[in-house]
Each structure stands twice: as structure tokens, then as C-alpha cells.
Design an enzyme around this catalytic site. Structure first.
Site, PDB file in Angstrom:
ATOM      1  N   TYR A  89     -16.070  13.475 -16.810  1.00  0.00           N
ATOM      2  CA  TYR A  89     -16.021  12.173 -16.819  1.00  0.00           C
ATOM      3  C   TYR A  89     -17.328  11.842 -15.585  1.00  0.00           C
ATOM      4  O   TYR A  89     -17.322  12.718 -14.634  1.00  0.00           O
ATOM      5  CB  TYR A  89     -15.014  11.536 -16.333  1.00  0.00           C
ATOM      6  CG  TYR A  89     -15.023   9.995 -16.268  1.00  0.00           C
ATOM      7  CD1 TYR A  89     -15.046   9.390 -17.498  1.00  0.00           C
ATOM      8  CD2 TYR A  89     -14.983   9.406 -14.980  1.00  0.00           C
ATOM      9  CE1 TYR A  89     -15.086   7.806 -17.362  1.00  0.00           C
ATOM     10  CE2 TYR A  89     -15.042   7.848 -14.932  1.00  0.00           C
ATOM     11  CZ  TYR A  89     -15.384   7.376 -15.932  1.00  0.00           C
ATOM     12  OH  TYR A  89     -15.257   6.001 -16.202  1.00  0.00           O
ATOM     13  N   ARG A 132       0.840  -1.380  -0.110  1.00  0.00           N
ATOM     14  CA  ARG A 132       0.015  -0.006   0.001  1.00  0.00           C
ATOM     15  C   ARG A 132       0.783   1.009   0.025  1.00  0.00           C
ATOM     16  O   ARG A 132       0.364   2.365  -0.529  1.00  0.00           O
ATOM     17  CB  ARG A 132      -1.106  -0.086   1.105  1.00  0.00           C
ATOM     18  CG  ARG A 132      -2.099   1.104   0.984  1.00  0.00           C
ATOM     19  CD  ARG A 132      -3.225   0.838   1.982  1.00  0.00           C
ATOM     20  NE  ARG A 132      -3.222   0.068   3.206  1.00  0.00           N
ATOM     21  CZ  ARG A 132      -2.648   0.292   4.201  1.00  0.00           C
ATOM     22  NH1 ARG A 132      -2.380   1.678   4.363  1.00  0.00           N
ATOM     23  NH2 ARG A 132      -2.556  -0.279   5.098  1.00  0.00           N
ATOM     24  N   ASP A 154      -7.720  17.002 -15.928  1.00  0.00           N
ATOM     25  CA  ASP A 154      -7.811  15.397 -16.180  1.00  0.00           C
ATOM     26  C   ASP A 154      -7.518  15.577 -17.758  1.00  0.00           C
ATOM     27  O   ASP A 154      -8.187  15.922 -18.552  1.00  0.00           O
ATOM     28  CB  ASP A 154      -9.309  15.283 -16.131  1.00  0.00           C
ATOM     29  CG  ASP A 154      -9.407  13.719 -16.648  1.00  0.00           C
ATOM     30  OD1 ASP A 154      -8.733  13.148 -17.359  1.00  0.00           O
ATOM     31  OD2 ASP A 154     -10.343  12.804 -15.947  1.00  0.00           O
ATOM     32  N   LYS A 203      -6.775   4.052 -20.297  1.00  0.00           N
ATOM     33  CA  LYS A 203      -7.023   4.475 -21.445  1.00  0.00           C
ATOM     34  C   LYS A 203      -5.902   4.457 -22.512  1.00  0.00           C
ATOM     35  O   LYS A 203      -4.975   3.481 -22.586  1.00  0.00           O
ATOM     36  CB  LYS A 203      -7.931   5.694 -21.628  1.00  0.00           C
ATOM     37  CG  LYS A 203      -8.906   5.979 -20.427  1.00  0.00           C
ATOM     38  CD  LYS A 203      -9.979   4.914 -20.627  1.00  0.00           C
ATOM     39  CE  LYS A 203     -10.938   4.847 -19.607  1.00  0.00           C
ATOM     40  NZ  LYS A 203     -11.645   6.171 -19.052  1.00  0.00           N
TER      41      LYS A 203
HETATM   42  C1  LIG Z   1     -12.274   6.413 -17.931  1.00  0.00           C
HETATM   43  C2  LIG Z   1     -11.968   8.059 -17.541  1.00  0.00           C
HETATM   44  C3  LIG Z   1     -11.767   8.334 -16.200  1.00  0.00           C
HETATM   45  C4  LIG Z   1     -11.967   7.155 -14.965  1.00  0.00           C
HETATM   46  O1  LIG Z   1     -10.962   6.180 -15.251  1.00  0.00           O
HETATM   47  P1  LIG Z   1     -11.111   4.778 -14.574  1.00  0.00           P
HETATM   48  O2  LIG Z   1      -9.680   4.266 -15.087  1.00  0.00           O
HETATM   49  O3  LIG Z   1     -11.905   4.220 -15.291  1.00  0.00           O
HETATM   50  O4  LIG Z   1     -11.266   5.053 -13.353  1.00  0.00           O
HETATM   51  C5  LIG Z   1     -11.763   9.389 -15.623  1.00  0.00           C
HETATM   52  N1  LIG Z   1     -11.620  10.598 -16.862  1.00  0.00           N
HETATM   53  C6  LIG Z   1     -11.764  10.277 -17.730  1.00  0.00           C
HETATM   54  C7  LIG Z   1     -11.438  11.570 -18.992  1.00  0.00           C
HETATM   55  C8  LIG Z   1     -11.732   9.013 -18.394  1.00  0.00           C
HETATM   56  O5  LIG Z   1     -12.264   8.797 -19.616  1.00  0.00           O
END
Ligand SMILES: *Cc1c(COP(=O)(O)O)cnc(C)c1O
Length: 392
Positions: free
Chosen positions: A108, A55, A180, A205
Site C-alpha cells: 500500500y 486517547r 496487512d 475497507k
Molecule cells: C487503504 C489501505 C491502507 C490504509 O488504510 P487507511 O484507512 O486509508 O489509512 C493500508 N493497507 C491497505 C492494503 C489498504 O487498502
């Protein structure tokens, strides 16, 4: 080592203390204690120390974090179990009860829920503003504002936020800025160079890039990463050893993948723009995008997400057409997520139920989101053309 291609392959090598060329997977929850009690206590309290307990940290996580910090040009970085773990941990580390956050109307879905249902329970107030109206973002700032939270391009409408302008005002007022950067990827957009303090990613992603892991990233100054580490230690969201290894592997080809994805997606967006069944094609790389000029200033490529709005008479008609279109596609897979090597498609209105008469939903009933992968553009275009034929 000054170029990004080289950094993607070699950053963080110092964390590989074995003779293996690739950092091994440390599939262990805990590590042999240092016999010196003072050293042991120090290792327990040092941010991201890789040999205490999982952790706290892991050698693969230290290596991949060094690569991510190099990519985003920040002092430090930290990896977590998912994108949402990164977002929630970073925001919770940054604010306290009584603080005010300025955020966007379009985020998101998980981020929206953090702002709408979790943070208000702890006395944090949020004002949400349309991201293309920069002056409204600035006007929403109050004396108790401690954080401005941004996302650009946003999901699924591909709207753009003026990062440089917002960062400049925030700096004058000593307000922390977070963005983000998932949809752009660090190859196409460098928020640090535009003045943003903290950069977040869902590494599930583009960074991972193969739809085989979930991970999240926080990039920023060392002082903030230490603070976020203490929060992660409590919330418990460290990235698992196997996913860290997969992320390190995926990152090595990030530049190549993004260059190809940028090129394929632009050609597909241009093709879609000329189809009679499509009302509107949303892609920041198209000159027809209302914020194309701003996008061209702050991005060097426009990524792999393009949204289309199908022509329809009513929202019921839009729903039927979208479902017909999706079920006719043969290469595109109908699945949530973006950023993998395989092209994906989703119909957000079906996912979130906004085709029901829902005045608060900002997603049009006929909007279909495409995530372009690494297949040949000709095959993808043919697949799209055939599916569009079925809704003529
Ligand atoms: C998918 C996504 C998230 C969340 O990510 P996870 O890995 O699914 O928790 C946050 N912001 C954006 C823009 C995303 O496409």
C-alpha cells in the site's frame, strides 16, 4: 458462541454496561475520576481502559476490538483512527533504531512511504523483496532483522505471499511477522492459523464496509497490543467514538457481504478474462493467476478486488484508453478506496503519475483496479461491457 456469524453479532457484549441493546456512542473526551487515587492511577496506566480519557480508550472501542480479536483468532486487538495509524503504530512499536525489516516491493502506498521516507530517518533499514519469490524473502533475513512485514493479496497487482512458509522461517529465527490482511478480509484469510504474529487492517475497507468511516486495526498477542497501546498513546491515533460505532455496525454483516462479494467478483473476473480489449485479468481466484494454487491453499475466498490491464500499443495509448474506459462507466464510481457496498474503479497510473516515463513504477500504464460491491452482477457486467465497447 463458536461460529463467526454469532461472534460478529455478540462479541464484546460485556463492554456494554447500559440497558441499550446496541452499545451507545460515548461522545465524550473524558470521564469522571475514580475517588480512590490508587484506582485512578491504575485506570490511567491500563491498556485501552475505556473510562479515563479518550486517547486511552473508549467503551465502543473495547467492544469492537473484542469482535476483531475473535475474527482474527488473536488474543487481543486494538482500533485506531485509520489503517495507516494502525500500520505505523504497530511497526514503530515493533522496531528500534539499528533494526532491519524485510518487506515487499509491492505495498500500500502509505506503507511504502513509511519504509522509504520515515523509518530510515530513525536508523531502521529496510530490504524490499518481490513477494512471490519466497526464497528471496528468506535470503533477505540478516542477524539484525527484527520484523518481516507482508501484505497479501497486494495492491493493485494482486500478488500473493506464502504466509505459512515465511512464518515458519521467521519463528525459527525469532523474528516478528506482520501482515496487512485488508485485501483478503478475515473471512477469506486467517493469517494467525498460518503462523503470523500480528495482523493489520484498514477497517476503512471491508470491515467497515460502507465507505463511511476510516479506521485501523492491530490484532495480536496481549503483550504486543499493550506495547502498541503505549505507542498509540504517544502518537495519538485512537479511533473516534462515532467511527467506532459505525465499525461495530458494519462488522455485523461482514460474513454475508464477503460471501456475496467473493461470488460476484469471481463471475466478473471470468467475464473480463474473455474480453478482447483486455490483455490480462488479475484475480487470485482465476485458475490463470500465476499463484492460484497458493492462493487456494491459504484463502477460502478471493475478495472483491480485480485488476485488468487494457490492451494498448504504447503507454500513452494505454492512458487514453483507461481514461476513456473510466469515464464511460455508469455504475462504477471513479474513487480511491475499496471494500464498500458500491463498486469503485481507479486508474493507479493516473493517481500516482507513473504514466510519465518512470522506471521505478511497477504499475502498468493500462492497469485499471475494480472494487466490486453488492450491486447485481448482471448490472455490473453490462456496465463493464458498454464501457469496453468504447475502447474497441
Ligand atoms: C487503504 C489501505 C491502507 C490504509 O488504510 P487507511 O484507512 O486509508 O489509512 C493500508 N493497507 C491497505 C492494503 C489498504 O487498502
Amino acid at each position: 458462541m463458536s461460529k463467526i456469524e454469532t461472534k460478529l453479532i455478540h462479541s464484546g457484549r460485556e463492554y456494554n454496561e447500559t440497558k441499550a441493546v446496541i452499545t451507545p456512542i460515548y461522545q465524550t473526551s473524558t470521564y469522571l475520576a475514580d475517588p480512590n487515587p490508587e484506582e485512578y492511577i491504575k485506570s490511567a496506566s491500563t491498556a485501552n481502559y475505556p473510562y479515563f480519557y479518550h486517547r486511552h480508550g473508549n467503551p465502543s472501542n473495547s467492544q469492537v476490538s473484542a469482535t476483531l480479536a475473535a475474527l482474527e483468532q488473536t488474543e487481543d486487538a486494538m482500533v485506531l483512527a485509520t489503517g495507516m495509524a494502525a500500520i505505523s503504530t504497530a511497526v514503530i512499536a515493533a522496531v528500534k533504531s539499528g533494526d532491519h525489516i524485510v518487506a515487499q516491493t509491492s505495498h500500500y502506498s502509505g506503507t511504502s512511504l513509511l519504509f522509504e521516507s520515515l523509518l530510515p530517518k530513525y536508523g531502521v533499514e529496510i530490504t524490499r523483496v518481490e513477494q512471490h519469490k519466497t526464497q528471496e524473502i528468506i535470503d533477505a533475513i540478516r542477524p539484525d532483522t527484527s520484523l518481516i512485514y507482508l501484505e497479501t493479496p497486494s495492491n493493485p497487482n494482486l500478488a500473493i505471499t506464502d504466509l505459512q512458509r515465511v512464518a515458519q522461517v521467521a519463528k525459527e529465527k525469532k523474528i516478528t511477522t506482520m501482515v496487512d490482511n485488508t485485501f483478503a478480509s478475515p473471512i477469506n484469510q486467517k493469517p494467525k492459523c498460518l503462523g503470523i504474529d500480528i495482523i493489520l487492517h484498514s477497517a476503512s475497507k471491508y470491515l467497515g464496509g460502507h465507505s463511511d468511516l476510516t479506521a485501523g486495526v492491530i490484532c495480536g498477542p496481549e503483550s504486543f497490543i499493550n506495547k502498541a497501546w503505549k505507542t498509540r498513546l504517544i502518537l495519538g491515533g485512537n479511533l473516534a467514538p462515532m467511527d467506532s460505532f459505525l465499525l461495530a455496525r458494519g462488522l455485523k454483516t461482514l460474513k454475508l457481504r464477503m460471501e456475496q462479494i467473493n461470488a460476484t467478483t469471481l463471475s466478473i473476473a471470468k467475464f473480463l478474462e474473455n474480453q478482447e480489449q483486455i490483455e490480462d485479468t488479475l484475480y487470485p481466484g482465476l485458475p490463470s493467476h500465476p499463484q492460484h494454487e497458493l492462493a487456494s491453499q491459504q484463502m477460502t475466498g478471493f475478495g472483491g478486488v480485480v485488476s485488468i490491464i487494457l490492451k494498448s500499443k504504447t503507454s500513452k495509448d494505454a492512458l487514453i484508453k483507461a481514461q476513456q474506459f473510466l469515464s464511460s462507466l455508469k455504475i462504477f464510481t471513479n474513487a480511491a478506496s475499496i471494500g464498500g457496498v458500491e463498486s469503485l474503479v481507479v486508474h493507479p497510473a493516473s493517481m500516482f503519475g507513473s504514466h510519465q516515463e518512470n522506471a521505478t513504477s511497477s504499475v502498468p500504464a493500462g492497469l485499471v483496479r475494480l472494487s466490486i460491491g453488492l450491486e447485481h452482477p448482471d448490472d455490473l457486467m453490462e456496465d463493464l461491457k458498454n464501457a469496453l465497447e468504447t475502447i474497441k
